[in-house]
Each structure stands twice: as C-alpha cells, then as structure tokens.
Design an enzyme around this catalytic site. Structure first.
Site, PDB file in Angstrom:
ATOM      1  N   LYS A   1     -14.668  -1.251  40.830  1.00  0.00           N
ATOM      2  CA  LYS A   1     -13.567  -0.478  41.433  1.00  0.00           C
ATOM      3  C   LYS A   1     -13.666   0.999  41.020  1.00  0.00           C
ATOM      4  O   LYS A   1     -13.012   1.860  41.567  1.00  0.00           O
ATOM      5  CB  LYS A   1     -12.234  -1.107  41.041  1.00  0.00           C
ATOM      6  CG  LYS A   1     -12.017  -2.522  41.603  1.00  0.00           C
ATOM      7  CD  LYS A   1     -10.754  -3.155  41.055  1.00  0.00           C
ATOM      8  CE  LYS A   1     -10.596  -4.607  41.479  1.00  0.00           C
ATOM      9  NZ  LYS A   1     -10.078  -4.813  42.831  1.00  0.00           N
ATOM     10  N   LYS A  23      -4.876  -0.663  40.409  1.00  0.00           N
ATOM     11  CA  LYS A  23      -5.488  -1.971  40.715  1.00  0.00           C
ATOM     12  C   LYS A  23      -6.085  -2.500  39.402  1.00  0.00           C
ATOM     13  O   LYS A  23      -6.148  -1.779  38.417  1.00  0.00           O
ATOM     14  CB  LYS A  23      -6.603  -1.830  41.778  1.00  0.00           C
ATOM     15  CG  LYS A  23      -7.631  -0.755  41.463  1.00  0.00           C
ATOM     16  CD  LYS A  23      -8.595  -0.531  42.623  1.00  0.00           C
ATOM     17  CE  LYS A  23      -7.935   0.206  43.771  1.00  0.00           C
ATOM     18  NZ  LYS A  23      -8.577  -0.154  45.056  1.00  0.00           N
ATOM     19  N   ARG A  24      -6.536  -3.746  39.393  1.00  0.00           N
ATOM     20  CA  ARG A  24      -7.150  -4.284  38.176  1.00  0.00           C
ATOM     21  C   ARG A  24      -8.314  -3.386  37.791  1.00  0.00           C
ATOM     22  O   ARG A  24      -8.991  -2.807  38.640  1.00  0.00           O
ATOM     23  CB  ARG A  24      -7.629  -5.713  38.434  1.00  0.00           C
ATOM     24  CG  ARG A  24      -6.525  -6.741  38.519  1.00  0.00           C
ATOM     25  CD  ARG A  24      -5.806  -6.922  37.216  1.00  0.00           C
ATOM     26  NE  ARG A  24      -6.643  -7.461  36.159  1.00  0.00           N
ATOM     27  CZ  ARG A  24      -6.489  -8.700  35.629  1.00  0.00           C
ATOM     28  NH1 ARG A  24      -5.559  -9.503  36.096  1.00  0.00           N
ATOM     29  NH2 ARG A  24      -7.267  -9.122  34.657  1.00  0.00           N
ATOM     30  N   LYS A  32      -1.026  -0.980  51.453  1.00  0.00           N
ATOM     31  CA  LYS A  32       0.335  -0.653  51.012  1.00  0.00           C
ATOM     32  C   LYS A  32       0.520   0.867  50.901  1.00  0.00           C
ATOM     33  O   LYS A  32       1.547   1.412  51.304  1.00  0.00           O
ATOM     34  CB  LYS A  32       0.613  -1.343  49.666  1.00  0.00           C
ATOM     35  CG  LYS A  32       0.580  -2.857  49.738  1.00  0.00           C
ATOM     36  CD  LYS A  32       0.384  -3.513  48.384  1.00  0.00           C
ATOM     37  CE  LYS A  32       0.115  -5.015  48.527  1.00  0.00           C
ATOM     38  NZ  LYS A  32      -0.341  -5.649  47.247  1.00  0.00           N
ATOM     39  N   THR A  80      -5.973  -4.671  49.179  1.00  0.00           N
ATOM     40  CA  THR A  80      -4.680  -4.757  49.878  1.00  0.00           C
ATOM     41  C   THR A  80      -3.783  -3.597  49.453  1.00  0.00           C
ATOM     42  O   THR A  80      -2.924  -3.153  50.208  1.00  0.00           O
ATOM     43  CB  THR A  80      -4.004  -6.114  49.564  1.00  0.00           C
ATOM     44  OG1 THR A  80      -4.111  -6.369  48.160  1.00  0.00           O
ATOM     45  CG2 THR A  80      -4.641  -7.235  50.346  1.00  0.00           C
ATOM     46  N   HIS A 100     -12.909 -14.705  48.540  1.00  0.00           N
ATOM     47  CA  HIS A 100     -12.309 -13.401  48.230  1.00  0.00           C
ATOM     48  C   HIS A 100     -13.226 -12.495  47.424  1.00  0.00           C
ATOM     49  O   HIS A 100     -12.813 -11.411  46.990  1.00  0.00           O
ATOM     50  CB  HIS A 100     -11.017 -13.599  47.439  1.00  0.00           C
ATOM     51  CG  HIS A 100      -9.928 -14.300  48.172  1.00  0.00           C
ATOM     52  ND1 HIS A 100      -8.944 -13.648  48.875  1.00  0.00           N
ATOM     53  CD2 HIS A 100      -9.677 -15.622  48.337  1.00  0.00           C
ATOM     54  CE1 HIS A 100      -8.123 -14.536  49.403  1.00  0.00           C
ATOM     55  NE2 HIS A 100      -8.554 -15.738  49.100  1.00  0.00           N
TER      56      HIS A 100
HETATM   57  C1  26W Z   1     -12.827 -17.270  38.021  1.00  0.00           C
HETATM   58  C2  26W Z   1     -12.040 -16.081  37.805  1.00  0.00           C
HETATM   59  C3  26W Z   1     -11.602 -15.425  39.085  1.00  0.00           C
HETATM   60  C4  26W Z   1     -10.252 -15.190  39.288  1.00  0.00           C
HETATM   61  C5  26W Z   1      -9.846 -14.558  40.448  1.00  0.00           C
HETATM   62  C6  26W Z   1     -12.543 -15.058  40.037  1.00  0.00           C
HETATM   63  C7  26W Z   1     -12.126 -14.429  41.211  1.00  0.00           C
HETATM   64  C8  26W Z   1     -10.787 -14.197  41.383  1.00  0.00           C
HETATM   65  C9  26W Z   1     -10.289 -13.565  42.638  1.00  0.00           C
HETATM   66  C10 26W Z   1     -11.060 -13.971  43.809  1.00  0.00           C
HETATM   67  C11 26W Z   1     -10.360 -12.120  42.503  1.00  0.00           C
HETATM   68  C12 26W Z   1      -9.510 -11.418  43.525  1.00  0.00           C
HETATM   69  O1  26W Z   1      -8.345 -11.268  43.348  1.00  0.00           O
HETATM   70  N1  26W Z   1     -10.184 -10.950  44.588  1.00  0.00           N
HETATM   71  C13 26W Z   1      -9.527 -10.007  45.447  1.00  0.00           C
HETATM   72  O2  26W Z   1      -8.886 -10.720  46.508  1.00  0.00           O
HETATM   73  C14 26W Z   1      -8.157  -9.824  47.347  1.00  0.00           C
HETATM   74  C15 26W Z   1      -7.404 -10.662  48.376  1.00  0.00           C
HETATM   75  O3  26W Z   1      -8.269 -11.159  49.323  1.00  0.00           O
HETATM   76  C16 26W Z   1      -9.057  -8.782  47.995  1.00  0.00           C
HETATM   77  O4  26W Z   1      -8.286  -7.897  48.750  1.00  0.00           O
HETATM   78  C17 26W Z   1      -9.847  -8.026  46.931  1.00  0.00           C
HETATM   79  O5  26W Z   1     -10.790  -7.196  47.543  1.00  0.00           O
HETATM   80  C18 26W Z   1     -10.553  -9.018  46.013  1.00  0.00           C
HETATM   81  O6  26W Z   1     -11.169  -8.355  44.920  1.00  0.00           O
END
Ligand code: 26W
Length: 832
Positions: A574, A568-569, A680, A676, A376
C-alpha cells in the site's frame, strides 16, 4: 370469563396501548426511553450512568426493529424465498446506534425526545463501543454488503464468529504502535440477541472408522477427541427506510459440559473448568492479520467452527421447510468471503454423505450449486495453505473427503487434458511440493459454481495468474463484481451536511438509487452558490477533524491547508512510505529555500499494522518520526503538518472521509485487489491521487481523467520491469532528489541522530524494493506538484470535487449486491 370480543378488545387496547412501544413520535420515543431505563436498565435518571442511558436508548431503537424482524421471519416462512448466505470470518460493522437511527428515519425525533429530557444524542452516540470484528477491507465490505442486502429487501443471513475480543485498539507510544485488547463487550451489547436454543456441535481431532451399515452401504464414522458447542447471537441488520430487517448470526463457542462436577469433587478445580476454558477459545479473539498468512491451528479451528455451525443451521432451516437435504441449494445460496470459510465445501460433503446418507455424486452436485467464492487478494503469502499434519490432526474426516474430491477432480482433469501431468500437479488440492499442504483456494474453486474478483483489473489478473489453470478448466465460472460501499453510513451518516445539500438539490432518492440519481449533481458544478455551499461544508468537516486531531494527538493543523489523507491497513504494497519520501522531498525543498511558496498541507495517516509485521510497524515509526521534525521545524513554520491518527477504525473513518481534500491510493499497480476507501473518499468529494490499480482504474473512468491525479507504472509495466530484472539502485543513482531523501532518512535526522533505526527500510528499498517505490517516486512527486497547483484554484478544485461525487454512483454496494443477486445467487428482493 371474558368473552372473545372482550378479549379481542382488550388485546387491541393493549396492542393499541402498546403501540407507543414501536411508535416513532417524539412522545412515544420519550416514553419508551424512560420505560427502558427503568424496566430494562433498572435505573432512575438521578443515578443512571451514561452507559445506562445509552443502553436504554439502544433498547428503544431495537424495539423498533424487532417487530419488523418478526414480521420478516413470518413472511419468509410463508413465501419460502431463496436466501443469500454470506459466510465471512470478519464483519467490520462499526457503531450501530447512528446507523439504525438513520435507517429507521428517527434521528431527529430521537434527538428531540432526548433534548426534552435534557440529554444529548451526540453524547450517547459517543458511548458506543464499535464491534471491531474485522481487520480491514474484507470485513468492512461484508458489513456494507449486509446493509445493501437489507435495503434492497433481499432475504439474507450473514454467518460469522462472535469474537469476544475484536481487532486491537491502537495506541501510539513514543511513535510506535502499541496494541490494546479490544474489550468491546465489557459494558454489554444491546444490539445482539442471545439464542441459546440455536446451537450446534462441532467435532475436532480424533479418527475415522469405515464400515458398512445395516443396508450394506459404505459409511464413515468420525470419532472426535473434542466436541464444542456453537451458540447463536443474532444482530439485526435494518434496511434503509424499508420494512426489511436481515440477520447477522454470529457463533460463540462454549463447552458442551461447562463444569466437570466429577473433577470438582476430586478437588481438581482446574480440570473442572478446563473444558470450558478450552472450548471458549474458538471464538475468543480475531486474528489481527490481514494478508500475511498465520497457519495457526486455532485459526483453522475457528474456520471449521463457524462454517460447521452455519451449514448445520442452514440444513435445520431447510429441513424445517420440509425439503430434502440434497436440495439445500433451493433454499440457500452461500458466498465464501475469501478462502477463510472455504472448508465449507468439505464440511457440506461430510454433512450430506456421513450424516444424511446422501450419495457422493448427488452431494457433490448440491455442494457445487450451493457455493460461490470471492477472492480478495493476489498476494501469494495471503493464499491460505494448511500443512497436511495440522489439517489431518484437526480434521481427519475432512482430509479424507478432500482426498476423494481431489481424486475425482484430477481424474476429470487428466481425461480432459490427457498427458498434461504438470497441469494436474498445478491444480491439485494438495500441494505435493516440499511440506505438503491443502490449497484452500483450489478447494474453493473446485467446489463453487462461480469465482469472482473484486475489481476489473483484479478479476483479469486472477484469470492470468494465481487461478489461470482453473480459468482454463472452468472459464464459465469466472466473473468480476467490482466492490461497492454503502452510501448510508459513508455519506448520509458520516457527512450529514453534504447529504442535506445533495437532497436539497436533487431530492432524496439518491440514498437508495445512487447510480441513477447522483449524476444529477453534475448540473450544479458550475453554480457559484452551490459551489460555495459545497466548499463551506468541506471546510466545516475539516474544522471538526482538526479539532479531533488536536484532541487525539495534540497536533494543531490548519483547516485551510490541503488535507492529504492516507488511511488503510499498513502494508508495504500500500506504500505508505512512498508518501513519506514525498514529504521528506518537500521538507528538503523548504530547508533549501525557506521562502519557497508551497501549498500548505496536512498529511493525515491512519491504519493498524498486524502486530507481527515488523516492516509495517517501522513504517508507522518513520511517519511519526518525520512528523516530529517537520511539525516543529521553524523553516517549515506550520506549512506542512504530518499526523498519524491513532486507532483507525469505522468510527474514526467517519470523521476522516468527509474532511479529506485528497485521497491517497498509491499501491503498486497489480497489488490492491480493489480498495474501498478510494470509493468512500470520492463519494465525499475528495480528489484521488493514485496508480492504475484495483478500483482506482474504474473510479478514474467514472470521474474522467481530468478529475483524477494519475501517476506510476501500470501493472503490465511493473511485470515487465520485474521480469527484466528491476534494479532500484539505478533510480537512486540517477535521481538526486531521491538520493537526498533516502540519505536524510538513513542519516538519523528524523530520529535524534540514530540512523540505524530506519536502515532496514532504506536497505530494503535499495536492495529489493519489492513494491517499486523508487521506480514510481519521480512520477509521484511530479503528480503531487500538480495537485499542489490545482488546489490553489479553489473554484476549479470545487468543480472537480462535485463532479467526482456526481460520477461515482456505481460504487454503491447496492449495485454490487444487485450483480451478486442476479449473476450468482439468483435471489430476488422479497416484496412486502
Ligand atoms: C490469512 C490472513 C488474511 C486475512 C485477511 C489474508 C487475507 C485477508 C483479506 C483478504 C485481506 C483483505 O482485506 N483484502 C482486501 O479486501 C478488500 C475487499 O474486497 C479489497 O478492497 C482490498 O483491495 C483487499 O486488500
């Protein structure tokens, strides 16, 4: 002694009599509600609190899902289909009540039943604490996927962690983010069923012993220094208007021995409960980081905790079918939601080899057939790597297994690519450079039969960059499955007026066949009456959001203005701060010529920053500080309003997407894996201003370039600029508008004259600008001017809005899940 016939008659009458317990009529619902209030909550109306009433309603709805679950489980036992398992450290479910009412199709009869009892459904809906068991995109995607799996009738189990504290609640104090503990369980959770008998033990630490068993077979015994119990809590996931109900099984950690009586007897009360307190930490709290790595030991412990419970549970269910452990893949296909559960590859090997005595090669085949991995993110800092000392101390046996996997893997690589030692070093599961560490993405790639990205560009970049060597080794494993979102929560539930208009124009099949049906809206885009209804609905959603903004922030916004939303976060890639540069540029224009005829705009921001992410927190302060000045500036005179909407979560998102005119998807090209929120917004009729990044590219292809506001460098151009030495000062020097904007921010005008506060932000833009804001500034500004002009032509804007909705059917999570089911899991919907 009642005869069989009498007994059957009695049962039927009792069943007949009990039918109301799952009846869908207003009368049945009313009766169930009142009975649950008394017999479950132990309350009579006169003294019942709002929470009592909410819980009574929740149990009433739950009853109407439980019997479906029972029937489903029975059916599964009979038909023994292959089951999809979604292993995820996060599930951002959002509030249950509204969604369950929608899926069961009883929203109106329940509203009627409550009315007759003098109660308001909206009032009870507002009582629910949302389960915030996720950070952002990844966690919410898991929730949308669970909804689609159930709606498509595909048997599936979601496995994760039942965090006692989810993502923090965000408050804004003096313009700064402040985190508040998320006590989501403090008033109870009617949507989960405690399964104390479904429990598994998880080992930590200690050492391993190598020996030969009585049959002379080489065996390894792991002697842990701590064992924790994982107990299951099941949450029902109903499909939309179908009989199927799937399970979300979340694990809570408990002490094996929750009270040490011996210690108590010696008066050491703390020792008596030490074990309990320590053991509960594994499911205590969600790590609030999404992207920057944390490398905390507890995080790794959380990962092995839920993965080990889940795999032991899968083996239990599989063996209950009378199958052999090494045939586990016949019963389950397991998806690894990013690397967070990827320790599963080593854990299944441990369970099969050490606990079930399966030979290594056989076990490895089983493992590779079981798992598939979804990536992701491309951000290097988000790819999990565990330092060997931390990993080895916590998981000594897993480290041995990973060494063995790596030895055999590198032998394979060396034999298929003789002499290419740099390749072996690059793909090794162990990063030997500097502080040695375990590369979890490499473990996931080697141990899986499929590796996918979450949008076309992202999957291509995976093959060209971070996983290039694995693509070279296993090209057949790589594929793309573009993300999707559920139209149930994100249109039907959060935008009921639009849903009703769509249904009254093209029928109701769209809710479960978005891709085939929504396109039928196209023919209405030129119908003035339809367009008027379309606009009226957007206006009403905007008025509702304006009221909520007033309530939450005290800021008054004009529902007639252009609602320009960026939620978004908070993260530098971003580029929330690029929108701030735009706002300051507009502000400067007005200050230069207060009579300027600009399109009134409401800039709505929302999003949480990881607590330790200073730059992101400063961006929040910049937004609120600029807002403070712009919102109260007499020359601006309310034509621009800047709002930071606090505590962006699923509940609040459901108010924001339906009310948006413009969707901001402005990440640096090549950085947002998919996005995503972009889907929406488009599904709720907002037009997108965005870069060619992630799924924006596919949204623009779907809606047509005339109906999408494009700006900025492409991913290739970004890479080229970086490679040729990008100097942000160049843009500063050559663009007076940009210079004035940055100088104004640095001057302290937006912070009561104290210019230092935002200096770090301005400096980082002038020195490094890692995410190329200055390079994209002019293109963005010009694009925003095109937006402002386009919004003034209400008729064409409305047409574009309708065409956007009509053409984004493919971004339903139903389409994404069908792809996973057909291309990766090889599972099928189970006909009831
Ligand atoms: C280790 C900490 C950590 C926690 C969460 C690293 C990475 C993440 C996730 C991968 C971050 C995340 O939410 N990524 C998002 O995933 C979405 C679903 O696929 C995508 O639509 C977003 O572009 C992506 O940033």
């Amino acid at each position: 002694m009642a005869t069989i016939a009498q007994a059957r008659k009695q049962k039927d009458s009792s069943e007949e009599g009990a039918a109301y317990r799952t009846g869908m009529s207003v009368a049945d619902l009313k009766r169930s509600f009142e009975e649950n209030l008394l017999f479950v909550q132990g309350r009579v109306r006169r003294i019942a609190s709002r929470n009592d009433l909410y819980l009574a309603l929740a149990y009433t709805v739950r009853d109407r899902m439980l019997h479906r679950l029972a029937a489903n489980l029975q059916h599964l036992v009979q038909t023994q289909p292959r089951i999809a398992c979604y292993l995820s450290a996060e599930f951002l479910l959002g509030p249950h009540l509204g969604n369950n009412l929608l899926c069961l199709g009883i929203t109106d009869p329940v509203r009627e039943a409550l009315n007759e009892l003098g109660l308001s459904l909206e009032d009870l809906l507002a009582q629910e604490e949302e389960p915030g068991l996720g950070n952002g995109g990844l966690g919410r995607l898991a929730a949308c996927f669970m909804d689609s799996l159930a709606t498509l009738g595909i048997p599936a189990i979601g496995f994760g962690i039942r965090y006692e504290f989810g993502i923090f609640d965000q408050r804004i104090h003096d313009g700064w983010q402040v985190e508040r503990t998320d006590e989501w369980l403090h008033l109870g959770n009617p949507w989960e069923i405690h399964r104390p008998e479904i429990a598994h033990y998880v080992k930590f630490g200690g050492y391993t012993e190598h020996y030969h068993d009585e049959k002379g077979q080489y065996r390894v015994r792991w002697v842990p220094n701590r064992v924790v119990k994982g107990v299951a809590y099941d949450t029902l996931v109903p499909g939309y208007r179908v009989e199927s109900v799937n399970l979300l099984r979340l694990w809570k950690s408990e002490a094996v021995e929750s009270f040490d009586f011996a210690a108590f007897n010696t008066g050491d009360y703390f020792q008596a409960v030490e074990e309990k307190v320590h053991s509960e930490t594994f499911s205590k709290i969600l790590y609030p980081n999404d992207e920057p790595l944390i490398g905390k030991k507890l995080r790794l412990a959380q990962q092995i905790f839920f993965v080990s419970c889940s795999l032991q549970e899968m083996l239990r269910l599989h063996l209950a079918r009378g199958r052999k452990p090494e045939k586990l893949y016949e019963t389950f296909a397991a998806q690894l939601n990013d690397t967070h559960p990827s320790i599963a590859v080593a854990e299944l090997m441990r369970l099969l080899v050490d606990e079930h005595g399966i030979g290594w090669d056989r076990a490895w085949q089983t493992t590779q057939k079981m798992f598939a991995y979804t990536n992701h993110t491309l951000l290097p800092e988000a790819l999990e790597k565990w330092p060997l000392p931390v990993f080895g101390a916590l998981l000594p046996r897993h480290l041995e297994i990973i060494y063995e996997i790596n030895r055999r893997f590198l032998d394979e690589v060396r034999s298929s690519h003789p002499g290419d030692d740099s390749l072996a070093a690059r793909v090794s599961l162990i990063d030997e450079a500097g502080a040695k560490s375990v590369r979890m993405a490499h473990l996931a790639c080697v141990g899986s039969s499929a590796v996918n990205g979450v949008a076309a560009l992202h999957s291509e970049l995976l093959k060209k960059t971070v996983l290039r060597d694995f693509y070279q080794l296993y090209p057949g494993k790589f594929l793309n499955v573009t993300n999707g979102v559920t139209p149930r929560r994100w249109i039907a539930l959060s935008n009921p007026r639009l849903a009703d208009l769509i249904t009254s124009s093209i029928g109701e099949r769209w809710i479960t066949r978005l891709e085939d049906e929504l396109i039928k809206l196209e023919r209405h885009a030129k119908d003035p009456a339809f367009c008027a209804q379309w606009r009226a609905i957007k206006q009403e959603n905007k008025r509702n959001l304006a009221a909520l903004i007033e309530l939450r922030t005290g800021i008054t916004v004009d529902p007639e203005s252009l609602f320009d939303c960026l939620v978004k976060r908070i993260h530098e890639y971003k580029r929330q701060h690029l929108q701030v540069l735009h706002i300051v540029a507009l502000y400067n224009r007005i200050k230069r010529d207060p009579a300027l005829d600009i399109t009134p705009r409401t800039f709505l921001f929302g999003g949480k920053s990881a607590p330790g992410y200073a730059a992101a927190k400063l961006i929040i302060k910049l937004i609120t500080s600029v807002g403070e000045v712009v919102n109260n500036d007499r020359d601006v005179n309310g034509r621009l309003k800047v709002v930071f909407f606090p505590d962006f979560n699923v509940t609040n998102a459901q108010w924001i997407y339906p009310a948006a005119d413009l969707s901001e998807q402005i990440s640096t090209a090549g950085k947002e894996a998919s996005g995503t929120g972009n889907m929406k917004f488009a599904m709720n009729g907002a037009l997108t201003i965005g870069t060619l990044d992630g799924a924006n590219i596919e949204i623009r292809e779907a809606v047509g370039s005339d109906n999408f506001f494009l700006f900025g460098l492409t991913e290739e151009e970004v890479a080229k600029r970086k490679a040729s030495g990008y100097d942000p000062r160049q843009y500063y020097g050559s663009n007076a508008v940009l210079r004035e904007v940055l100088e104004k921010i640095a001057s302290g005008v937006f912070n009561n004259g104290n210019g230092n506060l935002f200096a770090p932000l301005v400096d980082s833009l002038l020195q490094r600008d890692d995410y190329m804001l200055l390079a994209d500034f002019q293109s963005y500004l010009e694009c925003q001017d095109r937006v402002a002009a386009a919004f003034r032509d209400a008729r064409s804007w409305t047409m574009k809005s309708i065409l956007n909705v009509a053409r984004v059917g493919r971004f339903s999570s139903d389409r994404a899940i069908r792809e996973y089911a057909e291309k990766i899991w090889k599972v099928n919907p189970v006909a009831r």
